[in-house]
Scaffold this active site. Structure first.
Site, mmCIF file in Angstrom:
data_model
loop_
_atom_site.group_PDB
_atom_site.id
_atom_site.type_symbol
_atom_site.label_atom_id
_atom_site.label_comp_id
_atom_site.label_asym_id
_atom_site.label_seq_id
_atom_site.Cartn_x
_atom_site.Cartn_y
_atom_site.Cartn_z
ATOM 1 N N LYS A 1 24.442 12.263 -19.524
ATOM 2 C CA LYS A 1 22.923 12.105 -19.000
ATOM 3 C C LYS A 1 22.353 12.113 -20.392
ATOM 4 C CE LYS A 1 19.169 12.036 -16.931
ATOM 5 N NZ LYS A 1 18.862 10.647 -17.424
ATOM 6 N N GLN B 1 22.751 15.424 -27.580
ATOM 7 C CA GLN B 1 22.404 15.740 -26.160
ATOM 8 C C GLN B 1 23.281 16.641 -25.257
ATOM 9 O OE1 GLN B 1 19.721 13.157 -25.296
ATOM 10 N NE2 GLN B 1 19.364 14.313 -23.683
ATOM 11 N N LYS C 1 21.759 20.078 -25.864
ATOM 12 C CA LYS C 1 20.503 20.069 -25.531
ATOM 13 C C LYS C 1 20.696 20.401 -23.726
ATOM 14 C CE LYS C 1 17.909 16.696 -26.212
ATOM 15 N NZ LYS C 1 16.839 15.784 -26.336
ATOM 16 N N LYS D 1 24.107 9.016 -24.885
ATOM 17 C CA LYS D 1 22.964 8.124 -25.164
ATOM 18 C C LYS D 1 23.411 6.842 -25.396
ATOM 19 C CE LYS D 1 18.854 9.063 -26.917
ATOM 20 N NZ LYS D 1 17.983 10.246 -26.621
ATOM 21 N N GLY E 1 14.876 6.917 -20.663
ATOM 22 C CA GLY E 1 14.144 6.314 -21.774
ATOM 23 C C GLY E 1 14.329 7.080 -22.911
ATOM 24 N N ASP E 2 14.098 6.446 -23.957
ATOM 25 C CA ASP E 2 13.981 6.950 -25.362
ATOM 26 C C ASP E 2 12.932 6.137 -26.162
ATOM 27 O OD1 ASP E 2 15.274 9.341 -27.096
ATOM 28 O OD2 ASP E 2 15.318 7.680 -28.415
ATOM 29 N N THR F 1 8.453 15.725 -21.520
ATOM 30 C CA THR F 1 9.096 16.203 -22.886
ATOM 31 C C THR F 1 7.992 16.566 -23.748
ATOM 32 O OG1 THR F 1 10.501 14.112 -22.727
ATOM 33 C CG2 THR F 1 10.391 15.478 -24.680
ATOM 34 N N ASN G 1 5.547 8.373 -26.128
ATOM 35 C CA ASN G 1 5.595 8.981 -24.822
ATOM 36 C C ASN G 1 5.430 10.533 -25.099
ATOM 37 O OD1 ASN G 1 7.814 10.758 -22.934
ATOM 38 N ND2 ASN G 1 6.390 9.539 -21.618
ATOM 39 N N SER H 1 14.463 15.041 -15.946
ATOM 40 C CA SER H 1 15.292 13.855 -15.505
ATOM 41 C C SER H 1 16.203 14.421 -14.411
ATOM 42 C CB SER H 1 16.102 13.312 -16.488
ATOM 43 O OG SER H 1 15.126 12.311 -17.150
#
Ligand code: NDP
Ligand code: 2IT
Length: 448
Positions: free
Chosen positions: A93, A114, A117, A129, A168-169, A212, A243, A380
């Site tokens: 993810k 990630q 995290k 990612k 998204g990123d 976020t 964002n 998410s």
């Protein structure tokens, strides 16, 4: 920075030999290995089962070409990536980044971060990612659509709702997720939660867009509270205006802070009256314009070219929300000299390692990215749950879960800091807290 443990140093040498060109990945791995030294010494079984060797090697690195045709009929070829770092605690993810600076190194370091995290969220998600060196800036909607369709035409065979769920990123928001989702559906004839950050009309979760930035402020407020402080009455600087930055600004303001500066990749605005967020949302979300437009219709605001000057603005709390390495040691020293007492990271790795050391040594409250910005990926995961249930929670329900998750992350990191004697070094504590769950799951699943 140095690794004391001989086994970990030997492992680091191997990682360096294997990834000679991946500078950011090497910095990240070194920092994590250094943090987890006491854990590895307390758990010789991890060494015996090769958990560390497995942990530093991504499970899969996918690299592909992405051809597309612009509005003038010219052909372009970009490079696409998906790094599936670790699936010990759940399906891979993590976001997709579209920015000209993206390389295999960028995606590899972000996927590695990630994993830790996602572990901290407490939810069943592994780490991944992806991205491309395509630049959506200045492209028409149709060009972006054609790029996204081409990108998904390769990516679709590597992802799935129980396998790998991108989101998204930088450079990937609602528009891009929509085009990616449409193409996935067309290629597979499946309507399921393979991406998150979807629009509300086709399976998206309420509060994901805000998550976020809001989560960053919930984590930061908890950290401030534990030290007898809060956002109330504090002057705040937020870098970026995408964002994460927009919704960090919104929540910091709701919690009583006054945000006086924001930026984009060209420069920053300073508004002593407090940022007019409706104007920023119009410039960035609707018009896709540059932040300097803000100063043209806010007479007390000033615009300055260049990004790093924003850290010279006097503030109590700094929330870096743009990109990696945006706070150098020099910028950190400016923040400290100006009396800033809290830095909390909305972006991924915005502070260089020496900047983090400076914050920790000066006794600042420091919220490391993998803990402080985990609210996006956590929400998410809540979107994935809602998709599986074919159900939607209200904004208030999702927001309440997000607050609970961010409070939980703070407590987990704070207790790891106490247990391992890290003091105010939450960077190390977050690495340890994240790693423990992943290592436990890897041990249980054997050498695989
Ligand atoms: P956006 O694309 O929405 O916004 C990015 C912002 O940062 C823009 O203002 C952009 O300016 C600026 N920026 C990007 N690259 C650079 C650069 N090289 N130098 C200076 N400024 C730059 O992205 P997000 O807000 O989604 O992401 C921001 C950060 O937060 C990233 O580090 C991302 O990895 C991280 N993050 C994002 C999450 C999410 O859910 N979206 C979750 C957790 C972390 P410009 O418009 O000029 O390019
Ligand atoms: O860095 C990140 O955590 C994100 N870009 C969000 C990832 C996600 O899957 O929501």
């Amino acid at each position: 920075m140095s690794i004391q443990n001989a086994y970990l140093q030997e492992l680091m040498n191997t990682v360096e030999k294997r990834n000679p060109n991946d500078k950011q990945f090497l910095i990240t791995v070194r920092s994590v290995l250094e943090s987890i030294e006491p854990v590895v010494e307390a758990h010789p079984e991890y060494v015996k089962m090769g958990v560390l060797e497995l942990f530093v090697e991504p499970e899969r690195v996918i690299k592909f070409r992405v051809p597309w045709v612009d509005d003038k009929g010219e052909v372009h070829v970009n490079r696409g990536y998906r790094v599936q770092s670790n699936s010990a605690i759940g399906p891979y993810k993590g976001g997709l980044r579209l920015h000209p600076s993206v390389t295999e190194d960028t995606v590899k370091f972000l996927a590695f971060e990630q994993t830790l995290k996602n572990s901290l969220t407490g939810l069943p998600i592994g780490g991944g990612k992806g991205g491309s060196d395509f630049d959506p800036k200045g492209k028409s909607d149709m060009e972006v659509m054609r790029f996204c369709q081409s990108f998904m035409t390769e990516l679709f065979r590597h992802i799935g709702p129980d396998c790998d769920v991108p989101a998204g990123d930088i450079g990937v928001g609602g528009r891009e997720i929509g085009y990616l989702y449409g193409q996935y559906k067309r290629l597979t004839a499946q309507y399921h939660g393979v991406l998150t950050g979807k629009g509300l009309s086709y399976g998206g979760s309420l509060a994901r867009k805000e998550a976020t930035g809001y989560g960053l402020c919930y984590f930061t407020e908890e950290m401030l509270k534990a030290n007898g402080k809060s956002f109330k009455g504090q002057t705040v600087v937020v870098s970026g205006s995408g964002n994460v930055a927009i919704y960090a600004c919104e929540k910091a303001t709701q919690l009583g802070g006054k945000v006086v500066a924001m930026s984009d990749s060209n420069g920053y605005i300073y508004d002593p009256d407090g940022i007019d967020l409706a104007a920023i949302k119009k410039i960035k979300e609707v018009d896709r314009a540059r932040i300097k437009v803000y100063a043209e219709n806010h007479p007390n605001a000033t615009y300055t070219e260049g990004c790093s000057g924003i850290w010279g603005i006097k503030c109590d709390i700094a929330l870096p929300c743009a990109t990696q390495n945006e706070i150098s040691l020099e910028s950190a020293q400016k923040l400290i000299a100006n009396g800033c007492f809290c830095v909390s990271e909305g972006a991924n790795m915005p502070s260089t390692m020496d900047a983090i050391d400076a914050f920790v040594n000066a006794g600042l409250l420091f919220g490391p990215a993998k803990a402080a910005n985990a609210g996006g990926v956590a929400t998410s995961a809540l979107e994935m749950s809602q998709n599986s249930m074919r159900y939607s929670w209200t904004f208030e329900e999702v927001d309440a879960k997000l607050q609970q998750i961010m409070t939980g992350i703070f407590r987990n990191v704070d207790s790891a800091a106490k247990e391992y004697g890290f003091g105010n070094n939450y960077e190390k504590a977050a690495n340890v807290a994240g790693f423990l769950k992943v290592a436990d799951a890897m041990m249980a699943q054997g050498v695989c």
